[in-house]
Design an enzyme around this catalytic site. Structure first.
Site, PDB file in Angstrom:
ATOM      1  N   ILE A 155       8.566  -0.302  -4.617  1.00  0.00           N
ATOM      2  CA  ILE A 155       7.422  -0.765  -5.379  1.00  0.00           C
ATOM      3  C   ILE A 155       7.634   1.495  -5.727  1.00  0.00           C
ATOM      4  O   ILE A 155       7.274   2.041  -7.258  1.00  0.00           O
ATOM      5  CB  ILE A 155       6.363  -0.647  -5.186  1.00  0.00           C
ATOM      6  CG1 ILE A 155       6.088  -2.303  -4.874  1.00  0.00           C
ATOM      7  CG2 ILE A 155       5.177  -0.295  -6.460  1.00  0.00           C
ATOM      8  CD1 ILE A 155       5.111  -2.673  -4.295  1.00  0.00           C
ATOM      9  N   ASP A 174       7.085  11.007   1.771  1.00  0.00           N
ATOM     10  CA  ASP A 174       6.955   9.353   2.866  1.00  0.00           C
ATOM     11  C   ASP A 174       7.159  10.198   4.264  1.00  0.00           C
ATOM     12  O   ASP A 174       8.158  10.849   4.326  1.00  0.00           O
ATOM     13  CB  ASP A 174       8.023   8.329   2.017  1.00  0.00           C
ATOM     14  CG  ASP A 174       7.754   7.625   2.720  1.00  0.00           C
ATOM     15  OD1 ASP A 174       7.563   6.965   4.064  1.00  0.00           O
ATOM     16  OD2 ASP A 174       7.851   6.335   1.805  1.00  0.00           O
ATOM     17  N   THR A 232      -2.637   1.075  -6.274  1.00  0.00           N
ATOM     18  CA  THR A 232      -2.048  -0.467  -6.547  1.00  0.00           C
ATOM     19  C   THR A 232      -1.478  -1.079  -5.473  1.00  0.00           C
ATOM     20  O   THR A 232      -1.344  -1.870  -5.270  1.00  0.00           O
ATOM     21  CB  THR A 232      -1.159  -0.252  -8.243  1.00  0.00           C
ATOM     22  OG1 THR A 232       0.161   0.281  -7.354  1.00  0.00           O
ATOM     23  CG2 THR A 232      -1.261  -0.859  -8.857  1.00  0.00           C
ATOM     24  N   SER A 233      -1.993  -0.303  -4.175  1.00  0.00           N
ATOM     25  CA  SER A 233      -1.152  -0.806  -2.292  1.00  0.00           C
ATOM     26  C   SER A 233      -1.983  -1.685  -2.227  1.00  0.00           C
ATOM     27  O   SER A 233      -1.702  -2.336  -2.159  1.00  0.00           O
ATOM     28  CB  SER A 233      -0.752   0.952  -2.138  1.00  0.00           C
ATOM     29  OG  SER A 233      -0.279   0.673  -1.966  1.00  0.00           O
ATOM     30  N   ARG A 234      -3.005  -0.444  -1.571  1.00  0.00           N
ATOM     31  CA  ARG A 234      -4.403  -2.098  -0.343  1.00  0.00           C
ATOM     32  C   ARG A 234      -5.511  -0.452  -0.811  1.00  0.00           C
ATOM     33  O   ARG A 234      -5.656   0.525  -0.604  1.00  0.00           O
ATOM     34  CB  ARG A 234      -4.234  -1.819   0.623  1.00  0.00           C
ATOM     35  CG  ARG A 234      -2.879  -2.648   0.889  1.00  0.00           C
ATOM     36  CD  ARG A 234      -3.646  -4.108   1.160  1.00  0.00           C
ATOM     37  NE  ARG A 234      -2.795  -5.009   1.367  1.00  0.00           N
ATOM     38  CZ  ARG A 234      -1.735  -5.457  -0.131  1.00  0.00           C
ATOM     39  NH1 ARG A 234      -1.852  -5.205  -1.703  1.00  0.00           N
ATOM     40  NH2 ARG A 234      -1.175  -6.559   0.856  1.00  0.00           N
ATOM     41  N   ASP A 258      -6.234  -1.249  -8.407  1.00  0.00           N
ATOM     42  CA  ASP A 258      -5.303  -3.222  -8.655  1.00  0.00           C
ATOM     43  C   ASP A 258      -5.944  -3.522  -6.855  1.00  0.00           C
ATOM     44  O   ASP A 258      -6.650  -4.631  -7.299  1.00  0.00           O
ATOM     45  CB  ASP A 258      -4.541  -3.116  -8.657  1.00  0.00           C
ATOM     46  CG  ASP A 258      -4.170  -4.666  -8.890  1.00  0.00           C
ATOM     47  OD1 ASP A 258      -4.659  -4.740  -9.704  1.00  0.00           O
ATOM     48  OD2 ASP A 258      -3.258  -5.103  -8.338  1.00  0.00           O
ATOM     49  N   GLU A 263     -12.517  -5.701  -1.287  1.00  0.00           N
ATOM     50  CA  GLU A 263     -12.294  -7.008  -1.915  1.00  0.00           C
ATOM     51  C   GLU A 263     -12.331  -8.503  -2.279  1.00  0.00           C
ATOM     52  O   GLU A 263     -12.365  -9.486  -2.353  1.00  0.00           O
ATOM     53  CB  GLU A 263     -10.978  -6.147  -2.842  1.00  0.00           C
ATOM     54  CG  GLU A 263      -9.636  -7.069  -2.014  1.00  0.00           C
ATOM     55  CD  GLU A 263      -8.746  -6.473  -2.808  1.00  0.00           C
ATOM     56  OE1 GLU A 263      -8.345  -5.330  -3.657  1.00  0.00           O
ATOM     57  OE2 GLU A 263      -7.562  -7.714  -2.296  1.00  0.00           O
ATOM     58  N   HIS A 295      -6.880  -7.357  -8.392  1.00  0.00           N
ATOM     59  CA  HIS A 295      -5.353  -7.788  -7.590  1.00  0.00           C
ATOM     60  C   HIS A 295      -4.767  -8.264  -8.046  1.00  0.00           C
ATOM     61  O   HIS A 295      -3.764  -9.561  -8.102  1.00  0.00           O
ATOM     62  CB  HIS A 295      -5.992  -8.008  -5.946  1.00  0.00           C
ATOM     63  CG  HIS A 295      -4.761  -7.389  -5.123  1.00  0.00           C
ATOM     64  ND1 HIS A 295      -5.306  -7.437  -3.997  1.00  0.00           N
ATOM     65  CD2 HIS A 295      -3.241  -7.270  -5.503  1.00  0.00           C
ATOM     66  CE1 HIS A 295      -4.649  -7.235  -2.972  1.00  0.00           C
ATOM     67  NE2 HIS A 295      -3.451  -7.117  -4.755  1.00  0.00           N
TER      68      HIS A 295
END
Ligand SMILES: NC(=O)c1ccc[n+]([C@@H]2O[C@H](COP(=O)([O-])OP(=O)(O)OC[C@H]3O[C@@H](n4cnc5c(N)ncnc54)[C@H](O)[C@@H]3O)[C@@H](O)[C@H]2O)c1
Length: 333
Positions: A155, A174, A232-234, A258, A263, A295
């Site tokens: 992603i 990373d 938008t990951s976790r 997201d 959640e 999500h």
């Protein structure tokens, strides 16, 4: 295989039914999530199919083992919701869908950035009320802005490509540097440098014990004043209370999410007639510069087609005794 399919939504059913005839599987759909009081529904099945907010604990895995379940098929990429050690202990295999459509999530990331930046959500409401004033709708060009991408897997890489198209300067962090990213002209930097230099920061790493609350009071303090933050990951990559402080004092310019740490009690449900007891998300929703989606970053036709295909192919390979390339194993974590 006989598959007990939990947490079913209409879109799951539509796309799994489309691919099912190409396999030898049989699916029974349950609206319920997989939990201790619904696990008995899976008696007589070979595998369960679950989604991101089904918390597959050790107690649940023990029960699945007792009723003869041999495999857990995750129809998602992340696997932080499964106790992999327990799955190994009880001999239950776990499969996932590692990269069904990285573009779907990357493009939703851009939707969050540009909605917050250009305030299209406000413009939409204003114009519907015959209010054509553009006061307060000033945004910024993305061109030449510095964007920090944390996590350059499938992603993150798709997002880098899009951002370069906008003319952004992209920097990345990373622990495993990808030569393809460097070949795009993107510089890898350490986390501190990324936090300090970026105008926009977007999270694309998995949730692990190491990455939990990666965004916290201390790391927010290192960021540029007015930084724009996207997740938008976790949800648990972010300490939400620290982010609320950052939004209140202007350290964070906008927040697009997201995903949200708590959640599973909220997302994928219509709670419009209920009183929400989660004061943290309710506070977040009061900010004019916060955008929350439930999500849905993965939710495109292309992604749903891939998810159903790969999930069912994983189970076909398992049934045929072939190597399942999308297996998640405890020692690999
Ligand atoms: N919102 C959604 O609908 C949705 C959909 C799919 C995936 N996701 C989330 O997106 C995440 C990324 O997905 P992907 O397919 O790109 O995964 P991926 O496995 O291809 O890439 C993840 C990258 O993160 C890196 N990483 C690991 N720990 C890190 C850390 N502490 N700091 C920086 N980088 C780190 C890894 O080295 C890897 O390169 C998934 O883990 C999942 O949680 C969300």
């Amino acid at each position: 295989m006989k598959i007990a399919f939990y947490s079913t939504k209409s879109y799951d059913r539509e796309y799994f039914e489309e691919y099912l005839p190409k396999t030898a599987h049989k699916i029974t759909y349950f609206k319920n999530g997989l939990e201790l009081n619904t696990v008995s529904l899976a008696a007589g099945f070979d595998a369960v199919c679950v989604f991101v907010n089904d918390k597959i604990t050790k107690a649940l895995i023990k029960k699945l083992h007792e009723i003869g379940i041999k495999a857990i098929a995750l129809r998602c990429a992340g696997f932080n919701n499964v106790d992999l050690e327990a799955a190994k202990e009880f001999g239950i295999r776990v499969f996932r869908v590692p990269a069904y459509s990285p573009e779907a999530v990357a493009e939703h990331t851009i939707a969050l950035i540009q909605t917050l930046n250009r305030k299209t959500h406000k413009a939409y409401n204003r114009v519907r009320e015959n209010n054509f004033s553009i006061e307060g709708l000033t945004g910024m060009n993305l061109h030449r802005k510095k964007v920090g991408v944390i996590g350059t897997g499938a992603i993150g890489k798709a997002l880098c490509r899009i951002l370069l198209g906008f003319g952004c300067e992209v920097i990345a962090h990373d622990p495993f540097e990808n030569p393809e990213i460097r070949a795009m002209g993107i510089r890898y930097v350490d986390l501190q440098e990324l936090l300090k230099e970026s105008d926009i920061i977007s999270l694309h790493c998995p949730l692990t014990p190491e990455s939990k609350h990666l965004i916290n009071q201390k790391t927010i303090g290192l960021m540029k004043k007015g930084v724009k933050l996207i997740n938008t990951s976790r949800g648990a990559l972010i300490d939400t209370k620290a982010v609320i402080k950052g939004l209140k004092n202007g350290q964070i310019g906008f927040l697009g999410i997201d995903v949200y740490e708590q959640e599973e009690k909220l997302f994928f449900k219509d709670l419009s007639e209920m009183v929400i007891h989660d004061d943290v998300i309710m506070r977040l929703m009061t900010f004019p510069n916060v955008l929350i989606t439930g999500h849905q970053a993965f939710l495109t036709t292309e992604a749903l087609q891939e998810i159903s295909k790969i999930t069912l192919d994983n189970l076909s390979d398992f049934e045929l005794g072939k190597e399942v390339k999308n297996e998640v194993e405890f020692q690999n974590v």
